[in-house]
Enzyme design. Structure first.
Site, PDB file in Angstrom:
ATOM      1  N   ASP A  31       0.788  -1.378   0.141  1.00 37.88           N
ATOM      2  CA  ASP A  31       0.019   0.043  -0.091  1.00 37.88           C
ATOM      3  C   ASP A  31       1.047   1.299   0.050  1.00 37.88           C
ATOM      4  O   ASP A  31       2.002   1.369   0.298  1.00 37.88           O
ATOM      5  CB  ASP A  31      -0.880   0.000   1.102  1.00 37.88           C
ATOM      6  CG  ASP A  31      -0.113  -0.455   2.493  1.00 37.88           C
ATOM      7  OD1 ASP A  31       0.852  -0.419   2.735  1.00 37.88           O
ATOM      8  OD2 ASP A  31      -1.106  -0.617   3.346  1.00 37.88           O
ATOM      9  N   ASN A  74      -7.609  -3.099  14.307  1.00 38.76           N
ATOM     10  CA  ASN A  74      -8.823  -3.404  13.959  1.00 38.76           C
ATOM     11  C   ASN A  74      -9.044  -4.710  12.921  1.00 38.76           C
ATOM     12  O   ASN A  74     -10.152  -4.483  12.481  1.00 38.76           O
ATOM     13  CB  ASN A  74      -9.614  -2.022  13.211  1.00 38.76           C
ATOM     14  CG  ASN A  74      -8.780  -1.817  11.892  1.00 38.76           C
ATOM     15  OD1 ASN A  74      -7.896  -2.171  11.459  1.00 38.76           O
ATOM     16  ND2 ASN A  74      -9.161  -0.776  11.296  1.00 38.76           N
ATOM     17  N   HIS A  96      -7.494  -4.939  10.006  1.00 36.94           N
ATOM     18  CA  HIS A  96      -6.969  -4.617   8.766  1.00 36.94           C
ATOM     19  C   HIS A  96      -5.903  -5.485   8.390  1.00 36.94           C
ATOM     20  O   HIS A  96      -4.974  -5.638   9.150  1.00 36.94           O
ATOM     21  CB  HIS A  96      -7.031  -3.240   8.489  1.00 36.94           C
ATOM     22  CG  HIS A  96      -5.770  -2.507   8.817  1.00 36.94           C
ATOM     23  ND1 HIS A  96      -5.901  -1.262   9.176  1.00 36.94           N
ATOM     24  CD2 HIS A  96      -4.541  -2.893   9.210  1.00 36.94           C
ATOM     25  CE1 HIS A  96      -4.773  -0.644   9.459  1.00 36.94           C
ATOM     26  NE2 HIS A  96      -3.936  -1.677   9.687  1.00 36.94           N
ATOM     27  N   GLU A 144      -9.601  -1.880   5.477  1.00 33.28           N
ATOM     28  CA  GLU A 144     -10.244  -1.888   6.771  1.00 33.28           C
ATOM     29  C   GLU A 144     -11.444  -2.617   7.023  1.00 33.28           C
ATOM     30  O   GLU A 144     -12.099  -3.177   5.783  1.00 33.28           O
ATOM     31  CB  GLU A 144     -10.595  -0.283   6.776  1.00 33.28           C
ATOM     32  CG  GLU A 144      -9.553   0.859   6.455  1.00 33.28           C
ATOM     33  CD  GLU A 144      -8.419   1.052   7.723  1.00 33.28           C
ATOM     34  OE1 GLU A 144      -8.543  -0.063   8.519  1.00 33.28           O
ATOM     35  OE2 GLU A 144      -8.070   1.929   7.901  1.00 33.28           O
TER      36      GLU A 144
HETATM   37  P1  PGA Z   1       2.130  -1.690  12.882  1.00 34.75           P
HETATM   38  O1  PGA Z   1       0.999  -1.707  11.863  1.00 34.75           O
HETATM   39  O2  PGA Z   1       3.146  -2.818  12.249  1.00 34.75           O
HETATM   40  O3  PGA Z   1       2.722  -0.445  12.663  1.00 34.75           O
HETATM   41  O4  PGA Z   1       1.351  -2.304  13.974  1.00 34.75           O
HETATM   42  C1  PGA Z   1       0.270  -2.788  11.129  1.00 34.75           C
HETATM   43  C2  PGA Z   1      -0.811  -2.624  10.183  1.00 34.75           C
HETATM   44  O5  PGA Z   1      -1.552  -1.600  10.268  1.00 34.75           O
HETATM   45  O6  PGA Z   1      -0.735  -3.571   9.404  1.00 34.75           O
END
Ligand code: PGA
Length: 245
Positions: A66, A135, A137, A142
């Site tokens: 992304d 959450n 995702h 999302e």
């Molecule tokens: P993080 O993010 O590794 O910074 O916890 C993971 C994600 O949001 O997929």
């Protein structure tokens, strides 16, 4: 499959070992990569394996999951920049083998289609690395993202904007939109490794494993894939351990 390890260092060691083995088996590996805090130490391990002379990235192709909408690739908060700083700039990968969504294009739809075609043209992703949001995702899919979703522009959840604000000077600077591979795109990878570290991910990890696949927890759709490995540290696996008792 689950690999549960005491801490983040162990999780990163294990992940790097699996990635390195995949590159050794197939030097022209098509590797899907993720940003965020979780994979940073895995990337450090890969850099160290490269520097010791045992790991060659010269034929590896990468596709990142992304990118923020509106940030040019040279922007210090862009995911392209993050990857250069934390991995690409420190290994012998060829720039032309790095594939990235461009967040600052005029025609977003065309850009997403280009990316899907590039993945297809590479023969498909052999090994996709994923993190997971609090959450649930995966990439920027999302909650409410569909199982068959493809690469597209999405609005970020408030919780994601708040979680990512730590990388920015002010929360107002966090982009509200991103381009992301879809869940359907991710599920087409031949193999997937999901990394999670810390108790703040325990609920999302448990939901993705024990809840029936649903748009409420996008990572739950990984249950439909036949070759997924969760590598979790003690914090992130807390609720799985409880379930076993
Ligand atoms: P993080 O993010 O590794 O910074 O916890 C993971 C994600 O949001 O997929």
């Amino acid at each position: 499959m689950f690999i549960i390890i005491k801490d983040e260092a162990g999780m990163s060691r294990e992940a790097a070992k699996l990635i390195a083995a995949a590159i050794k088996r197939k030097p022209r590996l098509v590797l899907g990569l993720a940003t965020g805090s979780t994979p940073i130490r895995t990337y450090e391990r890969l850099i160290s394996l490269y520097k010791k002379g045992g790991l060659d990235f010269s034929q590896v192709l990468t596709f990142n999951l992304d990118e923020y909408v509106g940030l040019p690739e040279g922007h210090t908060q862009s995911y392209r920049h993050f990857m250069e700083k934390n991995l690409f700039g420190k290994i012998n990968i060829r720039q032309e083998n790095i594939n990235f969504l461009k967040g600052d294009v005029a025609d977003i739809e065309k850009e997403c289609l280009r990316y899907e075609k590039a993945i297809e043209g590479s023969g498909g992703i052999d090994l996709q690395i994923l993190g997971i949001g609090q959450n649930g995702h995966i990439a920027f899919n999302e909650p409410d993202s569909l199982e068959n979703s493809r690469t597209r522009a999405v609005n970020l959840d408030r919780s994601t904007i708040e979680a990512n604000a730590r990388f920015f000077t002010r929360i107002e600077d966090v982009p509200h939109r991103a381009l992301t591979m879809g869940i359907g795109t991710i599920l087409e990878a031949k193999e997937i490794i999901l990394l999670a570290s810390g108790a703040n991910k325990a609920q999302a990890v448990a939901d993705s494993i024990f809840s029936a696949p649903s748009t409420e927890t996008p990572a739950s759709f990984l249950q439909k894939h036949s070759k997924v490995t969760f590598i979790l540290d003690a914090g992130a696996s807390k609720m799985i351990e409880m379930k076993k008792v």
